[in-house]
Design an enzyme around this catalytic site. Sequence first.
Site, PDB file in Angstrom:
ATOM      1  N   ALA A  94     -78.611 -39.118 -30.058  1.00 35.35           N
ATOM      2  CA  ALA A  94     -78.172 -39.780 -31.290  1.00 35.35           C
ATOM      3  C   ALA A  94     -78.949 -39.277 -32.502  1.00 35.35           C
ATOM      4  O   ALA A  94     -80.104 -38.860 -32.397  1.00 35.35           O
ATOM      5  CB  ALA A  94     -78.346 -41.291 -31.156  1.00 35.35           C
ATOM      6  N   GLY A 114     -79.483 -39.278 -25.263  1.00 34.13           N
ATOM      7  CA  GLY A 114     -78.083 -39.290 -24.874  1.00 34.13           C
ATOM      8  C   GLY A 114     -77.589 -37.945 -24.384  1.00 34.13           C
ATOM      9  O   GLY A 114     -76.647 -37.886 -23.584  1.00 34.13           O
ATOM     10  N   GLU A 139     -78.547 -37.836 -20.842  1.00 36.89           N
ATOM     11  CA  GLU A 139     -77.732 -38.847 -20.169  1.00 36.89           C
ATOM     12  C   GLU A 139     -76.312 -38.347 -19.931  1.00 36.89           C
ATOM     13  O   GLU A 139     -75.680 -38.704 -18.926  1.00 36.89           O
ATOM     14  CB  GLU A 139     -77.758 -40.143 -20.968  1.00 36.89           C
ATOM     15  CG  GLU A 139     -79.126 -40.821 -20.900  1.00 36.89           C
ATOM     16  CD  GLU A 139     -79.440 -41.710 -22.090  1.00 36.89           C
ATOM     17  OE1 GLU A 139     -78.506 -42.108 -22.815  1.00 36.89           O
ATOM     18  OE2 GLU A 139     -80.632 -41.998 -22.310  1.00 36.89           O
ATOM     19  N   GLU A 162     -86.282 -42.510 -25.698  1.00 39.00           N
ATOM     20  CA  GLU A 162     -85.837 -43.685 -26.449  1.00 39.00           C
ATOM     21  C   GLU A 162     -86.926 -44.729 -26.673  1.00 39.00           C
ATOM     22  O   GLU A 162     -86.977 -45.374 -27.733  1.00 39.00           O
ATOM     23  CB  GLU A 162     -84.636 -44.331 -25.738  1.00 39.00           C
ATOM     24  CG  GLU A 162     -83.325 -43.574 -25.916  1.00 39.00           C
ATOM     25  CD  GLU A 162     -83.045 -42.609 -24.785  1.00 39.00           C
ATOM     26  OE1 GLU A 162     -81.876 -42.299 -24.537  1.00 39.00           O
ATOM     27  OE2 GLU A 162     -84.027 -42.133 -24.148  1.00 39.00           O
TER      28      GLU A 162
END
Length: 219
Positions: free
Chosen positions: A29, A74, A77, A97
Amino acid sequence: MGATAEVAAGPARAIVLSSAAPDSFCVGADLKERHTLDDAGFDAQRLVFRRAFASLRDLPVPAVAAVHGYALGGGYELALSCDLIVADETAVVGLPEVRVGIVPGGGTQLLPRRVGYGIAADLILTGRQVKADEAARLGLVDRLVPEGADLTTALDLAGLIAANSPIAVANARNAIRHGLGADLPAGLDIEDAAWRTAVFSDDRREGVRAFVEHRPPTW
């Protein structure tokens, strides 16, 4: 049409997820953008991210991630949502994160299933970044290849998968996935059901016939 529906509607038997960026797979992000979001904005973005991760996990065919450069937050992920991860020597993976007060939204369940609690906790709770050689050693990626060879290797790997019986691959994949959350007796029943579905299919008949006739099977 979502990614899952598009693949289901087409002839694909495996897919490769890669990046056109020269120095990264995906860095997750945009924190500068997130700095402008209110709580409702975070909630709306979360729904989008959950759908993105789910669209990969729910694909009806195996997915192979081709990773080079940074795969963080992300980005990593997304790779974890695939069945296999090929990484070249430039790869750096991590779930940073917690360093900005966020819980990984697509890794706390997938990573422990891949590498076990201890290694997952090390990566998630420290937020540290891991270079390619350590990532391969810890099982954070599945194959480590020379710089620039991630996409070619991932395509070759997808090709090997796609050459096999679609029914056998799909059922073997489902047995692996569903068995992870089951105890051994239940897992063996899941395996038996997958075996029976494949062995009584036309694919098994064609596969054995092609072997005896010394020719490639036609699925």
